[in-house]
Design an enzyme around this catalytic site. Structure first.
Site, PDB file in Angstrom:
ATOM      1  CG  ASP A  10      -1.942  -1.171   1.109  1.00 29.56           C
ATOM      2  OD1 ASP A  10      -2.322  -1.533  -0.018  1.00 29.56           O
ATOM      3  OD2 ASP A  10      -2.339  -1.706   2.161  1.00 29.56           O
ATOM      4  CE  LYS A  32      -4.070  -5.673   0.005  1.00 31.49           C
ATOM      5  NZ  LYS A  32      -4.601  -4.330  -0.380  1.00 31.49           N
ATOM      6  CG  ASP A  59      -7.561  -5.353  -2.602  1.00 28.56           C
ATOM      7  OD1 ASP A  59      -8.762  -5.614  -2.801  1.00 28.56           O
ATOM      8  OD2 ASP A  59      -7.135  -4.843  -1.546  1.00 28.56           O
ATOM      9  CE  LYS A  61     -11.251  -4.294  -0.580  1.00 31.32           C
ATOM     10  NZ  LYS A  61      -9.910  -3.717  -0.763  1.00 31.32           N
ATOM     11  CG  HIS A  63     -20.216  -3.263  -5.773  1.00 33.31           C
ATOM     12  ND1 HIS A  63     -20.475  -3.086  -4.435  1.00 33.31           N
ATOM     13  CD2 HIS A  63     -21.393  -3.620  -6.337  1.00 33.31           C
ATOM     14  CE1 HIS A  63     -21.768  -3.318  -4.202  1.00 33.31           C
ATOM     15  NE2 HIS A  63     -22.340  -3.628  -5.348  1.00 33.31           N
ATOM     16  CG  ASP A  64     -20.346  -0.355 -12.234  1.00 37.63           C
ATOM     17  OD1 ASP A  64     -21.544  -0.235 -12.592  1.00 37.63           O
ATOM     18  OD2 ASP A  64     -19.521   0.573 -12.278  1.00 37.63           O
ATOM     19  CB  ILE A  65     -24.371  -2.765 -14.130  1.00 36.92           C
ATOM     20  CG1 ILE A  65     -23.484  -2.148 -15.214  1.00 36.92           C
ATOM     21  CG2 ILE A  65     -25.199  -1.703 -13.417  1.00 36.92           C
ATOM     22  CD1 ILE A  65     -24.273  -1.534 -16.362  1.00 36.92           C
ATOM     23  CB  THR A 119     -10.984  -6.622   8.204  1.00 32.77           C
ATOM     24  OG1 THR A 119     -10.145  -5.731   7.472  1.00 32.77           O
ATOM     25  CG2 THR A 119     -10.887  -8.012   7.634  1.00 32.77           C
ATOM     26  NE  ARG A 211      -2.031  -0.427   8.529  1.00 30.32           N
ATOM     27  CZ  ARG A 211      -3.229   0.059   8.831  1.00 30.32           C
ATOM     28  NH1 ARG A 211      -3.344   1.288   9.248  1.00 30.32           N
ATOM     29  NH2 ARG A 211      -4.305  -0.688   8.703  1.00 30.32           N
TER      30      ARG A 211
END
Length: 232
Positions: A10, A32, A59, A61, A63-65, A119, A211
């Protein structure tokens, strides 16, 4: 199915990511790449880290049609990532479309997993803010069952739910678990956390660790400790 530790890279720039990965002279950890790094650097960061010999969990994620997710997954598949994900809340139809889009002409595809609940989400927040009245455990199991029905390989869930998911969906259904901290570490902003050793006992297939490795004084030593505790 071999267990593995995935390091959450990250970082906000390619240079920061490479500076970190350059410290690993013996291992090529599974990494990742999340939204921060991908949005900062674009697809080239995936190609470059892949070229260095690392497996990649992208990663984002989705989320759509369903149609949008299908087309987007086809693009991600061409990046030759090893694992990618979407939100199970997008429904079975969306998840089936994702599998279609991700599958290449030769029938191969990256591992595809669904996020059940983040989480950082507690049961109270889920009920008060998302108006989901079922318990968090029941919700996670149902989302996992939907993912299995849609043809996905597994789910992202906290280590605390991995055993329930395995019980409901079978031992071959993968559990990829973030929210892992060393017993003597800080939990940060995550609510549902556990240790690498405990995640192994519970039945997680992959743990995602950020981390506790990336912010460690000696990241390579922290990574090796994680592998020793989780893989053995």
């Amino acid at each position: 199915m071999g267990k593995d530790v995935i390091i959450a890279c990250d970082f906000s720039s390619a240079q920061a990511a490479f500076n970190f990965l350059d410290r690993f002279t013996e291992e090529k950890p599974f990494v990742k790449i999340g939204m921060e790094l991908f949005y900062a650097e674009g697809p080239s960061i995936v190609r470059e880290i892949k070229k260095r010999g690392h497996k990649i969990f992208l990663d984002l994620k989705l989320h759509d049609i369903p149609n949008t997710v299908k087309k987007s997954m086809a693009v991600l598949s061409r990046l030759d990532v090893d694992m990618t994900n979407l939100h199970a809340a997008g429904t079975v139809e969306m998840m089936k479309a994702a599998v279609e889009g991700l599958t290449r002409e030769d029938g191969t595809r990256p591992i595809l997993i669904a996020v059940t609940q983040l989480t950082s989400t507690s049961e109270q927040r889920m009920q008060d803010e998302l108006l989901i009245n079922a318990s968090i455990n029941d919700t996670i199991v149902k989302y996992a069952q939907n993912a299995k029905e849609a043809g996905l390989d597994g789910v992202v869930c906290s280590p605390l739910e991995a055993a329930m998911v395995k019980s409901a969906c079978g031992t071959e259904f993968m559990t990829v678990t973030p929210g892992v901290r060393f017993a003597d570490g800080d939990v940060g902003d995550q609510v549902r956390v556990t240790t690498p050793e405990k995640a192994k006992e519970i039945g997680s297939d992959y743990i995602v660790v950020g981390r506790p490795i990336t912010a460690a004084e000696d990241p390579v030593a922290a990574y090796r400790r994680c592998v020793a505790e989780f893989v053995g």
